[in-house]
Design a protein around this motif. Structure first.
Motif, PDB file in Angstrom:
ATOM      1  N   ARG A   1       0.826  -1.209   0.000  1.00 39.02           N
ATOM      2  CA  ARG A   1       0.000   0.000   0.000  1.00 39.02           C
ATOM      3  C   ARG A   1       0.858   1.257   0.000  1.00 39.02           C
ATOM      4  NH1 ARG A   1      -3.921  -1.703   3.723  1.00 39.02           N
ATOM      5  NH2 ARG A   1      -2.378  -1.247   5.293  1.00 39.02           N
ATOM      6  N   ASN A   2       2.015   1.214   0.645  1.00 38.66           N
ATOM      7  CA  ASN A   2       2.866   2.395   0.772  1.00 38.66           C
ATOM      8  C   ASN A   2       3.962   2.445  -0.288  1.00 38.66           C
ATOM      9  OD1 ASN A   2       1.404   3.179   2.976  1.00 38.66           O
ATOM     10  ND2 ASN A   2       2.820   2.327   4.465  1.00 38.66           N
ATOM     11  N   ALA A   3       3.813   1.660  -1.351  1.00 38.12           N
ATOM     12  CA  ALA A   3       4.814   1.678  -2.414  1.00 38.12           C
ATOM     13  C   ALA A   3       4.814   3.056  -3.079  1.00 38.12           C
ATOM     14  CB  ALA A   3       4.506   0.604  -3.446  1.00 38.12           C
ATOM     15  N   PRO A   4       5.997   3.566  -3.431  1.00 39.88           N
ATOM     16  CA  PRO A   4       6.046   4.891  -4.049  1.00 39.88           C
ATOM     17  C   PRO A   4       5.381   4.891  -5.426  1.00 39.88           C
ATOM     18  CG  PRO A   4       8.206   3.858  -4.076  1.00 39.88           C
ATOM     19  CD  PRO A   4       7.315   2.974  -3.266  1.00 39.88           C
ATOM     20  N   ALA A   5       4.726   5.996  -5.738  1.00 36.61           N
ATOM     21  CA  ALA A   5       4.050   6.118  -7.028  1.00 36.61           C
ATOM     22  C   ALA A   5       5.090   6.300  -8.130  1.00 36.61           C
ATOM     23  CB  ALA A   5       3.117   7.316  -7.006  1.00 36.61           C
ATOM     24  N   PRO A   6       4.827   5.759  -9.311  1.00 41.14           N
ATOM     25  CA  PRO A   6       5.785   5.937 -10.403  1.00 41.14           C
ATOM     26  C   PRO A   6       5.844   7.409 -10.809  1.00 41.14           C
ATOM     27  CG  PRO A   6       3.788   4.876 -11.186  1.00 41.14           C
ATOM     28  CD  PRO A   6       3.678   4.986  -9.699  1.00 41.14           C
ATOM     29  N   PRO A   7       6.996   7.883 -11.283  1.00 39.07           N
ATOM     30  CA  PRO A   7       7.105   9.295 -11.664  1.00 39.07           C
ATOM     31  C   PRO A   7       6.185   9.622 -12.845  1.00 39.07           C
ATOM     32  CG  PRO A   7       9.066   8.077 -12.313  1.00 39.07           C
ATOM     33  CD  PRO A   7       8.231   7.145 -11.501  1.00 39.07           C
ATOM     34  N   GLN A   8       5.595  10.813 -12.787  1.00 39.14           N
ATOM     35  CA  GLN A   8       4.695  11.226 -13.852  1.00 39.14           C
ATOM     36  C   GLN A   8       5.492  11.846 -14.993  1.00 39.14           C
ATOM     37  OE1 GLN A   8       1.900  13.879 -12.050  1.00 39.14           O
ATOM     38  NE2 GLN A   8       0.537  12.229 -11.475  1.00 39.14           N
ATOM     39  N   SER A   9       4.941  11.729 -16.183  1.00 42.60           N
ATOM     40  CA  SER A   9       5.584  12.338 -17.341  1.00 42.60           C
ATOM     41  C   SER A   9       5.388  13.850 -17.284  1.00 42.60           C
ATOM     42  CB  SER A   9       4.982  11.784 -18.628  1.00 42.60           C
ATOM     43  OG  SER A   9       3.638  12.208 -18.746  1.00 42.60           O
ATOM     44  N   ARG A  10       6.171  14.556 -18.070  1.00 42.03           N
ATOM     45  CA  ARG A  10       6.041  16.015 -18.120  1.00 42.03           C
ATOM     46  C   ARG A  10       4.654  16.414 -18.592  1.00 42.03           C
ATOM     47  NH1 ARG A  10      11.555  18.650 -20.528  1.00 42.03           N
ATOM     48  NH2 ARG A  10      12.920  17.853 -18.922  1.00 42.03           N
ATOM     49  N   TRP A  11       4.136  15.668 -19.557  1.00 42.87           N
ATOM     50  CA  TRP A  11       2.810  15.968 -20.098  1.00 42.87           C
ATOM     51  C   TRP A  11       1.760  15.895 -18.990  1.00 42.87           C
ATOM     52  CZ3 TRP A  11       0.039  18.213 -23.554  1.00 42.87           C
ATOM     53  CH2 TRP A  11      -1.290  17.848 -23.766  1.00 42.87           C
ATOM     54  N   ARG A  12       1.776  14.828 -18.193  1.00 41.11           N
ATOM     55  CA  ARG A  12       0.770  14.677 -17.134  1.00 41.11           C
ATOM     56  C   ARG A  12       0.926  15.752 -16.071  1.00 41.11           C
ATOM     57  NH1 ARG A  12      -0.803   8.833 -15.328  1.00 41.11           N
ATOM     58  NH2 ARG A  12      -2.339  10.147 -14.332  1.00 41.11           N
ATOM     59  N   ARG A  13       2.173  16.109 -15.730  1.00 35.62           N
ATOM     60  CA  ARG A  13       2.388  17.188 -14.760  1.00 35.62           C
ATOM     61  C   ARG A  13       1.841  18.506 -15.290  1.00 35.62           C
ATOM     62  NH1 ARG A  13       8.089  15.298 -13.700  1.00 35.62           N
ATOM     63  NH2 ARG A  13       8.546  16.840 -15.267  1.00 35.62           N
ATOM     64  N   TRP A  14       2.065  18.785 -16.583  1.00 32.09           N
ATOM     65  CA  TRP A  14       1.581  20.019 -17.187  1.00 32.09           C
ATOM     66  C   TRP A  14       0.047  20.053 -17.201  1.00 32.09           C
ATOM     67  CZ3 TRP A  14      -1.287  21.303 -21.545  1.00 32.09           C
ATOM     68  CH2 TRP A  14      -1.286  22.655 -21.875  1.00 32.09           C
ATOM     69  N   VAL A  15      -0.565  18.901 -17.547  1.00 29.74           N
ATOM     70  CA  VAL A  15      -2.023  18.837 -17.570  1.00 29.74           C
ATOM     71  C   VAL A  15      -2.578  19.083 -16.171  1.00 29.74           C
ATOM     72  CG1 VAL A  15      -3.976  17.274 -17.878  1.00 29.74           C
ATOM     73  CG2 VAL A  15      -2.182  17.376 -19.615  1.00 29.74           C
ATOM     74  N   ARG A  16      -1.990  18.498 -15.153  1.00 30.83           N
ATOM     75  CA  ARG A  16      -2.456  18.725 -13.781  1.00 30.83           C
ATOM     76  C   ARG A  16      -2.276  20.183 -13.376  1.00 30.83           C
ATOM     77  NH1 ARG A  16      -3.368  14.636 -10.018  1.00 30.83           N
ATOM     78  NH2 ARG A  16      -3.259  12.567 -10.925  1.00 30.83           N
ATOM     79  N   TYR A  17      -1.158  20.783 -13.798  1.00 33.57           N
ATOM     80  CA  TYR A  17      -0.903  22.178 -13.473  1.00 33.57           C
ATOM     81  C   TYR A  17      -1.977  23.069 -14.106  1.00 33.57           C
ATOM     82  CZ  TYR A  17       1.401  26.732 -13.739  1.00 33.57           C
ATOM     83  OH  TYR A  17       1.695  28.055 -13.664  1.00 33.57           O
ATOM     84  N   VAL A  18      -2.238  22.886 -15.391  1.00 35.28           N
ATOM     85  CA  VAL A  18      -3.226  23.717 -16.093  1.00 35.28           C
ATOM     86  C   VAL A  18      -4.624  23.439 -15.562  1.00 35.28           C
ATOM     87  CG1 VAL A  18      -4.289  24.149 -18.340  1.00 35.28           C
ATOM     88  CG2 VAL A  18      -1.799  23.948 -18.148  1.00 35.28           C
ATOM     89  N   TRP A  19      -4.958  22.169 -15.378  1.00 34.46           N
ATOM     90  CA  TRP A  19      -6.293  21.806 -14.908  1.00 34.46           C
ATOM     91  C   TRP A  19      -6.534  22.384 -13.509  1.00 34.46           C
ATOM     92  CZ3 TRP A  19      -9.149  17.606 -17.459  1.00 34.46           C
ATOM     93  CH2 TRP A  19     -10.386  17.360 -16.879  1.00 34.46           C
ATOM     94  N   GLY A  20      -5.522  22.315 -12.665  1.00 32.87           N
ATOM     95  CA  GLY A  20      -5.666  22.837 -11.320  1.00 32.87           C
ATOM     96  C   GLY A  20      -5.831  24.346 -11.299  1.00 32.87           C
ATOM     97  N   ARG A  21      -5.130  25.050 -12.199  1.00 31.14           N
ATOM     98  CA  ARG A  21      -5.247  26.512 -12.252  1.00 31.14           C
ATOM     99  C   ARG A  21      -6.622  26.932 -12.708  1.00 31.14           C
ATOM    100  NH1 ARG A  21      -0.984  30.132 -12.732  1.00 31.14           N
ATOM    101  NH2 ARG A  21      -2.227  31.210 -14.270  1.00 31.14           N
ATOM    102  N   SER A  22      -7.202  26.179 -13.644  1.00 30.78           N
ATOM    103  CA  SER A  22      -8.497  26.581 -14.182  1.00 30.78           C
ATOM    104  C   SER A  22      -9.586  26.530 -13.113  1.00 30.78           C
ATOM    105  CB  SER A  22      -8.896  25.684 -15.363  1.00 30.78           C
ATOM    106  OG  SER A  22      -9.119  24.363 -14.912  1.00 30.78           O
ATOM    107  N   GLY A  23      -9.414  25.698 -12.099  1.00 28.69           N
ATOM    108  CA  GLY A  23     -10.404  25.603 -11.052  1.00 28.69           C
ATOM    109  C   GLY A  23     -10.336  26.754 -10.067  1.00 28.69           C
ATOM    110  N   ARG A  24      -9.223  27.494 -10.054  1.00 31.36           N
ATOM    111  CA  ARG A  24      -9.045  28.581  -9.085  1.00 31.36           C
ATOM    112  C   ARG A  24      -9.470  29.938  -9.624  1.00 31.36           C
ATOM    113  NH1 ARG A  24      -3.217  27.050  -8.281  1.00 31.36           N
ATOM    114  NH2 ARG A  24      -3.463  24.870  -7.746  1.00 31.36           N
ATOM    115  N   ARG A  25      -9.763  30.027 -10.897  1.00 30.12           N
ATOM    116  CA  ARG A  25     -10.117  31.340 -11.461  1.00 30.12           C
ATOM    117  C   ARG A  25     -11.530  31.726 -11.153  1.00 30.12           C
ATOM    118  NH1 ARG A  25      -7.319  30.527 -17.313  1.00 30.12           N
ATOM    119  NH2 ARG A  25      -5.266  30.286 -16.501  1.00 30.12           N
TER     120      ARG A  25
END
Length: 63
Positions: free
Chosen positions: A39-63
């Motif tokens: 259960r406590n195994a580390p999550a695999p590293p995310q690709s740059r694309w997925r990090r960027w999508v999370r960054y943009v998606w997260g910002r859109s919710g704060r506007r």
């Protein structure tokens, strides 16, 4: 009566001997440790694309 009674002769709850209860507890502890490790195994590293999508998606919710 001796100070150290034989665990094979003493009966606990459910009619099990103290030795059987001890073995069941040891098995349970081992299963819990294995489950916690998986259960406590580390999550695999995310690709740059997925990090960027999370960054943009997260910002859109704060506007």
């Amino acid at each position: 009566m001796t100070d150290n009674p034989d665990p094979d002769k003493l009966k606990g709850p459910g009619g099990l001997t103290f030795r059987q209860i001890h073995e069941q507890v040891q098995k349970s502890v081992e299963r819990d440790r294995e489950a916690q490790v998986t259960r406590n195994a580390p999550a695999p590293p995310q690709s740059r694309w997925r990090r960027w999508v999370r960054y943009v998606w997260g910002r859109s919710g704060r506007r």
